[in-house]
Scaffold this motif. Structure first.
Motif, PDB file in Angstrom:
ATOM      1  N   UNK A 250       0.803  -1.226   0.000  1.00 30.71           N
ATOM      2  CA  UNK A 250       0.000   0.000   0.000  1.00 30.71           C
ATOM      3  C   UNK A 250       0.834   1.275   0.000  1.00 30.71           C
ATOM      4  N   UNK A 251       2.089   1.201  -0.411  1.00 28.01           N
ATOM      5  CA  UNK A 251       2.915   2.407  -0.450  1.00 28.01           C
ATOM      6  C   UNK A 251       3.148   2.834  -1.894  1.00 28.01           C
ATOM      7  N   UNK A 252       3.454   4.117  -2.074  1.00 25.99           N
ATOM      8  CA  UNK A 252       3.750   4.630  -3.402  1.00 25.99           C
ATOM      9  C   UNK A 252       3.012   5.917  -3.706  1.00 25.99           C
ATOM     10  N   UNK A 253       3.556   6.687  -4.629  1.00 25.67           N
ATOM     11  CA  UNK A 253       2.987   7.973  -5.028  1.00 25.67           C
ATOM     12  C   UNK A 253       2.845   7.983  -6.545  1.00 25.67           C
ATOM     13  N   UNK A 254       1.634   8.266  -7.023  1.00 27.11           N
ATOM     14  CA  UNK A 254       1.402   8.364  -8.463  1.00 27.11           C
ATOM     15  C   UNK A 254       0.603   9.618  -8.774  1.00 27.11           C
ATOM     16  N   UNK A 255       0.752  10.106 -10.001  1.00 23.60           N
ATOM     17  CA  UNK A 255      -0.020  11.255 -10.485  1.00 23.60           C
ATOM     18  C   UNK A 255      -0.925  10.773 -11.592  1.00 23.60           C
ATOM     19  N   UNK A 256      -2.218  11.066 -11.467  1.00 24.27           N
ATOM     20  CA  UNK A 256      -3.201  10.653 -12.471  1.00 24.27           C
ATOM     21  C   UNK A 256      -4.070  11.851 -12.822  1.00 24.27           C
ATOM     22  N   UNK A 257      -3.805  12.455 -13.973  1.00 29.52           N
ATOM     23  CA  UNK A 257      -4.564  13.629 -14.378  1.00 29.52           C
ATOM     24  C   UNK A 257      -4.355  14.776 -13.413  1.00 29.52           C
ATOM     25  N   UNK A 258      -5.438  15.235 -12.814  1.00 30.14           N
ATOM     26  CA  UNK A 258      -5.363  16.370 -11.896  1.00 30.14           C
ATOM     27  C   UNK A 258      -5.345  15.939 -10.434  1.00 30.14           C
ATOM     28  N   UNK A 259      -4.935  14.685 -10.175  1.00 29.36           N
ATOM     29  CA  UNK A 259      -4.912  14.169  -8.809  1.00 29.36           C
ATOM     30  C   UNK A 259      -3.574  13.522  -8.493  1.00 29.36           C
ATOM     31  N   UNK A 260      -3.213  13.603  -7.219  1.00 26.38           N
ATOM     32  CA  UNK A 260      -2.079  12.857  -6.693  1.00 26.38           C
ATOM     33  C   UNK A 260      -2.633  11.745  -5.809  1.00 26.38           C
ATOM     34  N   UNK A 261      -2.160  10.533  -6.037  1.00 22.37           N
ATOM     35  CA  UNK A 261      -2.636   9.385  -5.272  1.00 22.37           C
ATOM     36  C   UNK A 261      -1.470   8.850  -4.428  1.00 22.37           C
ATOM     37  N   UNK A 262      -1.711   8.752  -3.129  1.00 20.89           N
ATOM     38  CA  UNK A 262      -0.669   8.325  -2.194  1.00 20.89           C
ATOM     39  C   UNK A 262      -1.141   7.079  -1.458  1.00 20.89           C
ATOM     40  N   UNK A 263      -0.355   6.026  -1.519  1.00 27.20           N
ATOM     41  CA  UNK A 263      -0.689   4.810  -0.801  1.00 27.20           C
ATOM     42  C   UNK A 263      -0.674   5.032   0.701  1.00 27.20           C
ATOM     43  N   UNK A 264      -1.553   4.329   1.391  1.00 29.17           N
ATOM     44  CA  UNK A 264      -1.720   4.555   2.824  1.00 29.17           C
ATOM     45  C   UNK A 264      -0.462   4.302   3.637  1.00 29.17           C
ATOM     46  N   UNK A 265       0.385   3.360   3.188  1.00 30.91           N
ATOM     47  CA  UNK A 265       1.587   3.018   3.937  1.00 30.91           C
ATOM     48  C   UNK A 265       2.818   3.802   3.469  1.00 30.91           C
ATOM     49  N   UNK A 266       2.609   4.833   2.679  1.00 30.63           N
ATOM     50  CA  UNK A 266       3.706   5.697   2.250  1.00 30.63           C
ATOM     51  C   UNK A 266       4.207   6.503   3.434  1.00 30.63           C
ATOM     52  N   UNK A 267       5.513   6.538   3.638  1.00 26.55           N
ATOM     53  CA  UNK A 267       6.075   7.220   4.803  1.00 26.55           C
ATOM     54  C   UNK A 267       6.150   8.728   4.594  1.00 26.55           C
ATOM     55  N   UNK A 268       6.269   9.433   5.712  1.00 21.61           N
ATOM     56  CA  UNK A 268       6.443  10.886   5.655  1.00 21.61           C
ATOM     57  C   UNK A 268       7.696  11.238   4.859  1.00 21.61           C
TER      58      UNK A 268
ATOM     59  N   UNK B  32      -5.572   4.061   0.274  1.00 16.68           N
ATOM     60  CA  UNK B  32      -4.894   5.156  -0.415  1.00 16.68           C
ATOM     61  C   UNK B  32      -5.622   6.463  -0.158  1.00 16.68           C
ATOM     62  N   UNK B  33      -4.963   7.546  -0.542  1.00 12.35           N
ATOM     63  CA  UNK B  33      -5.518   8.892  -0.396  1.00 12.35           C
ATOM     64  C   UNK B  33      -5.380   9.605  -1.733  1.00 12.35           C
ATOM     65  N   UNK B  34      -6.453  10.256  -2.183  1.00 11.71           N
ATOM     66  CA  UNK B  34      -6.414  11.027  -3.418  1.00 11.71           C
ATOM     67  C   UNK B  34      -6.562  12.508  -3.101  1.00 11.71           C
ATOM     68  N   UNK B  35      -5.704  13.328  -3.691  1.00 17.53           N
ATOM     69  CA  UNK B  35      -5.743  14.767  -3.469  1.00 17.53           C
ATOM     70  C   UNK B  35      -5.743  15.503  -4.793  1.00 17.53           C
ATOM     71  N   UNK B  36      -6.721  16.383  -5.018  1.00 16.43           N
ATOM     72  CA  UNK B  36      -6.701  17.179  -6.242  1.00 16.43           C
ATOM     73  C   UNK B  36      -5.545  18.172  -6.204  1.00 16.43           C
TER      74      UNK B  36
END
Length: 264
Positions: free
Chosen positions: A56-74, A161-165
């Motif tokens: 559940x870790x990782x950072x991806x960009x999809x269009x106008x959103x950033x998606x961050x896996x829940x287990x991604x560290x600070x 995961x968390x999605x942020x515009x």
């Protein structure tokens, strides 16, 4: 700490089953809050379900959103060029959390699920109008945070995961406790084409909240002076050995203006 069973499932489905079958089981993400609680014997779970092998870790960009896996560290968020380029306020916020050891163990999902009233990430998610994805549904930030250490999560539900515009502008400012580095007052501001959202952490008895008066003023004029004359009532704010409610009310205005100035 008390004795407990230790489980390390390899899939989200297995983790959900372990947590659902035993109502006294607890999930372990980064453990930066949970492990000290166990050491102090403030919680007595029958089993601890380690989420580190769920992918559940990782950072991806999809269009106008950033998606961050829940287990991604600070630390991963603080060092991410994708985050820095698109949501610089979030990158800066992650870099301020705790110390280096904490940043390499603590996770975004764990922080959001715990919803400490002085944690940083809730203000980012709320100001950005993000969404929380779980094993069973999607929850908006406005619905997710329900009070001090209280969220919309149901028993056994896991953040995946968390999605942020991506906003036009963003910034975070924190007046922090010099020992714990938790926010005495933290302000995250995000400017979108149609509106401004601003959230405050560390100050309220109810946890993170949006400052609608600031948002209205900044939507009309995105400048520090736009909120200079707006006061924040101290009635529902925290008062403790670090800062009185009245001092926090004053700090909200000061820190918010600094955040807007940084964003511009």
């Amino acid at each position: 700490m008390y004795d407990f069973a230790y489980e390390k499932p390899g899939s989200v489905a297995d983790a959900v089953k372990l947590l659902s079958d035993d109502m006294e089981a607890k999930a372990l993400a980064g453990g930066q809050t949970f492990i000290p609680v166990l050491k102090q014997r403030l919680n007595k779970p029958t089993s601890v379900v380690d989420l580190s092998k769920l992918g559940l870790s990782g950072i991806t960009v999809s269009g106008d959103k950033v998606i961050i896996g829940a287990m991604t560290t600070h630390a991963a968020i603080a060092s991410s060029p994708e985050i820095k380029a698109r949501i610089p306020g979030l990158q800066y916020q992650a870099a301020l959390i705790g110390d280096e050891a904490v940043r390499h163990r603590g996770t975004m999902g764990g922080s959001l699920a715990n919803n400490d009233p002085a944690a940083c990430y809730p203000s980012a998610l709320l100001a950005l109008g993000g969404t929380i994805k779980t094993d069973r549904r999607t929850i908006t930030a406005d619905e997710f945070f329900q009070g001090m250490f209280t969220t919309a999560l149901e028993p056994g539900e896991i953040i995946t995961s968390v999605e942020m515009p991506i906003p036009e502008k963003s910034a975070y400012e924190k007046f922090r406790n010099p020992a714990s580095r938790y926010a005495i007052v933290g302000v995250f501001v995000a400017k979108f084409p149609s509106a401004v959202r601003l959230a405050i952490t560390g100050a309220s008895q109810g946890g993170v909240f949006r400052h609608t008066a600031f948002e209205t003023a900044l939507s009309a004029n995105f400048a520090p002076d736009a909120i200079a004359g707006i006061t924040t009532p101290a009635d529902d704010l925290n008062g403790d050995i670090h800062a009185s409610a009245e001092y926090r009310a004053h700090l909200i205005g000061v820190v918010a203006k600094r955040a807007v100035a940084k964003a511009t």
